[in-house]
Motif scaffolding. Sequence first.
Motif, mmCIF file in Angstrom:
data_model
loop_
_atom_site.group_PDB
_atom_site.id
_atom_site.type_symbol
_atom_site.label_atom_id
_atom_site.label_comp_id
_atom_site.label_asym_id
_atom_site.label_seq_id
_atom_site.Cartn_x
_atom_site.Cartn_y
_atom_site.Cartn_z
ATOM 1 N N LEU A 25 18.801 1.526 117.445
ATOM 2 C CA LEU A 25 20.247 1.642 117.606
ATOM 3 C C LEU A 25 20.817 0.442 118.354
ATOM 4 N N GLY A 26 20.136 0.005 119.404
ATOM 5 C CA GLY A 26 20.583 -1.176 120.149
ATOM 6 C C GLY A 26 20.559 -2.416 119.287
ATOM 7 N N ALA A 27 19.506 -2.570 118.486
ATOM 8 C CA ALA A 27 19.410 -3.714 117.596
ATOM 9 C C ALA A 27 20.525 -3.667 116.537
ATOM 10 N N ALA A 28 20.788 -2.499 115.996
ATOM 11 C CA ALA A 28 21.853 -2.347 115.007
ATOM 12 C C ALA A 28 23.199 -2.703 115.626
ATOM 13 N N TRP A 29 23.440 -2.238 116.821
ATOM 14 C CA TRP A 29 24.707 -2.523 117.500
ATOM 15 C C TRP A 29 24.869 -4.029 117.729
ATOM 16 N N LEU A 30 23.805 -4.673 118.174
ATOM 17 C CA LEU A 30 23.857 -6.119 118.396
ATOM 18 C C LEU A 30 24.108 -6.876 117.082
ATOM 19 N N LEU A 53 16.266 7.414 111.229
ATOM 20 C CA LEU A 53 15.343 6.798 110.279
ATOM 21 C C LEU A 53 16.051 5.765 109.408
ATOM 22 N N GLU A 54 17.267 6.092 108.975
ATOM 23 C CA GLU A 54 18.036 5.167 108.135
ATOM 24 C C GLU A 54 18.399 3.896 108.895
ATOM 25 N N ILE A 55 18.830 4.045 110.133
ATOM 26 C CA ILE A 55 19.172 2.878 110.950
ATOM 27 C C ILE A 55 17.933 2.014 111.177
ATOM 28 N N THR A 56 16.811 2.641 111.472
ATOM 29 C CA THR A 56 15.563 1.894 111.673
ATOM 30 C C THR A 56 15.208 1.106 110.420
#
Length: 53
Positions: A43-48, A21-24
């Motif tokens: 998660l993929g968007a955060a990693w990118l 939820l926090e990452i989103t």
Amino acid sequence: MARELIDDIRRIDQRKHALDLEITELVDTTGTRLRELRGIGPLGAAWLLVEVG
């Protein structure tokens, strides 16, 4: 001992859910549209975003 392991798994699962939820939320605050791409989740968007800077 089994009861302790089950409790540990529950705590880990709750922490994982909270982190998801926090990452989103953090990804959404960037204004990026990466999550609109098929196959890119929070998660993929955060990693990118981290890799690209």
